[in-house]
Design a protein around this motif. Sequence first.
Motif, short mmCIF file in Angstrom:
data_model
loop_
_atom_site.label_atom_id
_atom_site.label_comp_id
_atom_site.label_asym_id
_atom_site.label_seq_id
_atom_site.Cartn_x
_atom_site.Cartn_y
_atom_site.Cartn_z
N ALA A 1 -21.93 -19.12 26.64
CA ALA A 1 -21.04 -17.95 26.50
C ALA A 1 -19.61 -18.26 26.88
CB ALA A 1 -21.58 -16.80 27.36
N ARG A 2 -19.38 -19.27 27.72
CA ARG A 2 -18.02 -19.56 28.16
C ARG A 2 -17.13 -20.06 27.02
NH1 ARG A 2 -17.19 -19.17 33.38
NH2 ARG A 2 -18.98 -19.07 34.80
N VAL A 3 -17.74 -20.67 26.00
CA VAL A 3 -16.96 -21.17 24.86
C VAL A 3 -16.41 -20.01 24.04
CG1 VAL A 3 -17.00 -22.80 22.93
CG2 VAL A 3 -18.55 -23.13 24.82
N ALA A 4 -16.93 -18.81 24.25
CA ALA A 4 -16.47 -17.65 23.49
C ALA A 4 -14.99 -17.37 23.70
CB ALA A 4 -17.30 -16.43 23.87
N GLU A 5 -14.40 -17.99 24.71
CA GLU A 5 -12.97 -17.79 24.99
C GLU A 5 -12.11 -18.28 23.84
OE1 GLU A 5 -9.91 -18.53 28.76
OE2 GLU A 5 -11.80 -19.65 28.60
N LEU A 6 -12.65 -19.20 23.01
CA LEU A 6 -11.89 -19.72 21.87
C LEU A 6 -11.80 -18.73 20.71
CD1 LEU A 6 -13.45 -23.31 21.67
CD2 LEU A 6 -11.16 -22.75 22.49
N PHE A 7 -12.62 -17.68 20.72
CA PHE A 7 -12.77 -16.80 19.57
C PHE A 7 -11.97 -15.50 19.75
CE2 PHE A 7 -16.24 -19.72 19.53
CZ PHE A 7 -16.54 -19.94 18.20
N ASP A 8 -11.63 -14.90 18.59
CA ASP A 8 -10.86 -13.66 18.62
C ASP A 8 -11.66 -12.49 19.17
OD1 ASP A 8 -8.83 -15.10 17.39
OD2 ASP A 8 -9.48 -14.53 15.37
N ARG A 9 -12.93 -12.46 18.85
CA ARG A 9 -13.76 -11.32 19.24
C ARG A 9 -15.16 -11.81 19.58
NH1 ARG A 9 -15.90 -6.63 15.77
NH2 ARG A 9 -15.11 -7.85 14.02
N LYS B 1 -13.57 -9.34 9.80
CA LYS B 1 -12.36 -9.49 8.98
C LYS B 1 -12.27 -10.91 8.42
CE LYS B 1 -9.95 -6.02 11.73
NZ LYS B 1 -8.83 -5.74 12.64
N PRO B 2 -11.56 -11.07 7.30
CA PRO B 2 -11.53 -12.37 6.61
C PRO B 2 -11.05 -13.54 7.46
CG PRO B 2 -10.68 -10.66 5.19
CD PRO B 2 -10.88 -10.03 6.52
N ASN B 3 -10.05 -13.35 8.32
CA ASN B 3 -9.47 -14.46 9.07
C ASN B 3 -9.90 -14.49 10.53
OD1 ASN B 3 -7.98 -15.18 6.76
ND2 ASN B 3 -6.45 -13.64 7.25
N GLU B 4 -10.92 -13.76 10.85
CA GLU B 4 -11.31 -13.56 12.24
C GLU B 4 -12.33 -14.60 12.69
OE1 GLU B 4 -12.55 -9.66 14.91
OE2 GLU B 4 -13.23 -9.82 12.83
N THR B 5 -12.22 -15.02 13.96
CA THR B 5 -13.24 -15.86 14.56
C THR B 5 -14.06 -15.00 15.52
OG1 THR B 5 -11.74 -16.56 16.33
CG2 THR B 5 -11.85 -17.94 14.37
N ASN C 1 -30.09 -4.97 19.56
CA ASN C 1 -28.98 -4.02 19.51
C ASN C 1 -27.67 -4.73 19.79
OD1 ASN C 1 -30.42 -1.35 19.20
ND2 ASN C 1 -31.40 -2.10 21.07
N LEU C 2 -26.59 -4.18 19.26
CA LEU C 2 -25.25 -4.67 19.57
C LEU C 2 -24.82 -4.02 20.87
CD1 LEU C 2 -22.86 -6.39 18.69
CD2 LEU C 2 -22.03 -4.45 17.33
N ALA C 3 -24.98 -4.78 21.97
CA ALA C 3 -24.76 -4.20 23.30
C ALA C 3 -23.28 -4.05 23.62
CB ALA C 3 -25.44 -5.07 24.36
N GLU C 4 -22.46 -5.04 23.27
CA GLU C 4 -21.04 -5.00 23.60
C GLU C 4 -20.25 -5.69 22.50
OE1 GLU C 4 -20.51 -5.40 28.32
OE2 GLU C 4 -21.55 -7.09 27.43
N THR C 5 -19.00 -5.31 22.38
CA THR C 5 -18.09 -5.97 21.46
C THR C 5 -16.68 -5.87 22.02
OG1 THR C 5 -17.23 -6.04 19.20
CG2 THR C 5 -17.84 -3.87 20.07
N GLY C 6 -15.91 -6.95 21.91
CA GLY C 6 -14.55 -6.96 22.44
C GLY C 6 -14.05 -8.36 22.60
N GLN C 7 -12.92 -8.52 23.31
CA GLN C 7 -12.33 -9.83 23.55
C GLN C 7 -12.85 -10.42 24.86
OE1 GLN C 7 -8.10 -9.17 23.38
NE2 GLN C 7 -8.07 -9.19 21.13
N TYR C 8 -12.62 -11.72 25.02
CA TYR C 8 -13.17 -12.45 26.15
C TYR C 8 -12.67 -11.87 27.47
CZ TYR C 8 -14.46 -16.36 29.19
OH TYR C 8 -15.00 -17.12 30.20
#
Length: 904
Positions: free
Chosen positions: A866-874, A394-398, A882-889
């Motif tokens: 991977a721990r810095v991923a907490e700053l991101f929306d998704r 999405k346009p405003n997504e991190t 392959n895309l193994a997983e997708t979701g929030q932290y």
Amino acid sequence: MESNLAKYIWQNTRLQQLWILVVVAISMIPYFLSFDLPKQIVNGPIQGGGFEGEGATQRFLHLAYNIPFIGKVEFFKGFELNRLQMLMGLSLVFLALVVLNGLFKFYINTYKGRLGERMLRRIRYELIDRVLRFPPRHFKSVKSAEIATMVNEEVEPLGGFTGDAFVAPALLGGQAITALAFIIIQNFWLGMIAFAIVAVQAIVIPRMRRRLLELGRQRQLTARELSGRVGEIVDGIETIHSNDTSNLERADIASRLGLIFSIRYDLYQWKFLVKFLNNFLAQVTPFLFYAIGGYLALQGRLDVGQLIAVISAYKDLPGPLKELIDWDQMRQDVQVKYAQVYEQFNIEPLIDRRIQSIPTAPIKPLKAPLIVTNLCVNDELGARLLDGISVEIKPNETVAIVGPNGSGAETFAEVIGRLVWPDSGRITVDGNDILDLPEAVTGRRISYASSDNYFFHGTLRDNLLYGLKHAPLTDPGYEGQAALHFKWNQAEAMKAGNPVLDLNSDWVDYDAAGAQGPDDLPKAIRPVLDAVLISKDIMDLALRSTVDIGTHAAIADRIVDLRSALRQRMEREELADIVVPFDLNSYNTQATIGENLLFGTLRRPMMTNRRLAAHPFFRTLLARTGLSEALYKMGIEIADNVVELFRDLPPDHPFFQQLTFMTADDIPTYQGLLQKLQNRSWDEVSEEDRVSMIRLSFAYIEPRYRFGLLSEDLMNKIVEVRKQFHENLPEDLEGMIERYDPSKFIASASLMDNVLFGRIVYQQADASDRIRVMMGDLFDDLGLYEEVLSVGLEYDVGSGGKRLTMVQRQKLNLARALLKRSDYFIFNRPLSALDQRVQDEIIHNVVVNLHEHGKRPAILWVLSNARVAELFDRILVFERGNLAETGQYRELSQNNGMFKELLS
């Protein structure tokens, strides 16, 4: 791309070729007349033909012709001239024909040269244009040095051939046919002899030259491969040194040079064999003319004037004929070269021209999401790197993209950034495939940065603003001669098929950076540099640089305020003793003896230490005051101490880094010099040896080296000599030395030296760092921070940015991407050279800053932690393409999946 060179030339120059062919045809008329005129001169006034009676005359320039169906028409009666007058008249006509033929050659050759240079310019531009449109995957299989060699050197003969492609055979063939026809008209058998020799040369010589063409092709290929190999050595020099493979590279280069030598030697021998045969055939014909023509003249079947005319005409036959044969060889040679260029540059599919065209309308923001549908990417061997990826950004997504190395995360970012083209599937924005979008859209609205970076030779500013230079935005406003030259350049560019874009225009898109103009740009740059933690590095570069006071007048105007503010700040913090200021009446113990003696700086490169030391005034002053002998004795003591302390240390010992006046290589030299000068008085020492010792004393600082050589009396004497030096300074030195003045800016000194106006105390270990922090705060308080930052941005980064560290290059590359204020940011592990703590801090700065003040661009970041991923929306988790997983932290960190494994 046209595969046939002749067709390519004709398509682009046919109008010019037709015009020059007309000129060539007209030039044959005076060329033919110049052959017939010697016969008229010899048979007429010289031998008396037509002047048999006393006082006989003939008509000069009588123009009368028999026209079919009309009869004889007289255009000009001419002049009645006697024998001597006719000789002079015909001789002047001959001279006029010589001049006229020369003017024709001059015009034709000049026109051909201009035509060839235009075509060379066109070819080179088109090749570079094709390089800019190569598909991304093609660059993995080509060497930059080979491409550069082809564009720069191998197409050079193509430009020279362009002017001769159609004109040379017409001109040279016309001259040869004209001369041959004239000979046949004079005597049939002599003409047949000339024709037979010409036929042999035209048939045999080109056949022999086929071998030369093949050898030339081999030479060109091996030379290009050598160029590519040398480029690899330069690019991989660190790998060579670290693996001790320099001798392997020497063996490889020697082998390649041996192959080139054998080819060139074979070419050399064959070339001169062909030349020998060609010259032999050319010289046989005059022998036959003299023998057979002389026999016919003796028999009365050929008059002397005809024989002289035939020999004169044949003198002009071998030249055009040889050049015509050379032209045929050049034609075949350049066709071979062009075929190789065609093979290297005829790549399909090329990026469509419209993709890189300059837009005529403003570029609108990308407000639609990036939709990835069934994306598949293979490597060169067919292995699957991405397998059926489908996702929406999405346009405003991190979005944080994580995964182990080789998981496909990096490849996914490269595809989004258009650096890799998918084998199947597509990425769309508002229904448009991003591969079909103009680069004016993707290059401005989508920013990409990775750990791989390249910086062009130029300043930090040039490279930082590189991503904002999309099209010329202003008119330079040329006037007078400059305007005429600009119009001429534009006209020539159009004739050569080049664009008429003006490089001198201002190309920077200030709006894209959030600035109102060039004056406002530093304020827009500073937050970006602060975010990537490179501001301090650039400030350090500024402090070590000299300042152009014409460009940065604000700094020069405020230098007194800066010095005063720094003193007050140091006093408040009780640090006034960490800097010893310059004072004309006292010796600065933290500066060198040379700096104390000069009390100023040299304007380099006009004046250097060596030139000053050799100046008569300087040498006389030191000798007259006795300072030379004192400094010489000090130099002896310095050399003795250094040799005693360092002679047994290896050359790479870190202690040598502390010496400013001597290197490890100098130790044996001064050791021998000390033995030579032992027990010698001042008068017995040569001038060269004196200078060698005095040079050591000039770099001496007592608190730094602590040899105990600087007495109070010597310091006072240096201060006294300093005053005499400046009081009696000759005119030729006045403009070369800039004296320290507390009320003025010292243009030849660094910015730090200007603000300090003194020297930092060596006994304070962290004094330099504390001073730099103070200066940064002062620049901010006085509103000069952006101005000083601009000084640092003028630093030359060197070839490929190699004057910067890898850490600085990666930070600068990230800053360049951030400065564009795009709608989508793709960061593909851009900070791999930094330690994890600094990476995390920069990621936090970027994500927070880009989403401040209502700005919310989309951010896709391939993370190493991977721990810095907490700053991101998704979070997108990749594994084995392959895309193994997708979701929030929170969700993914609690599941027993791939992401939790990466966290652990």
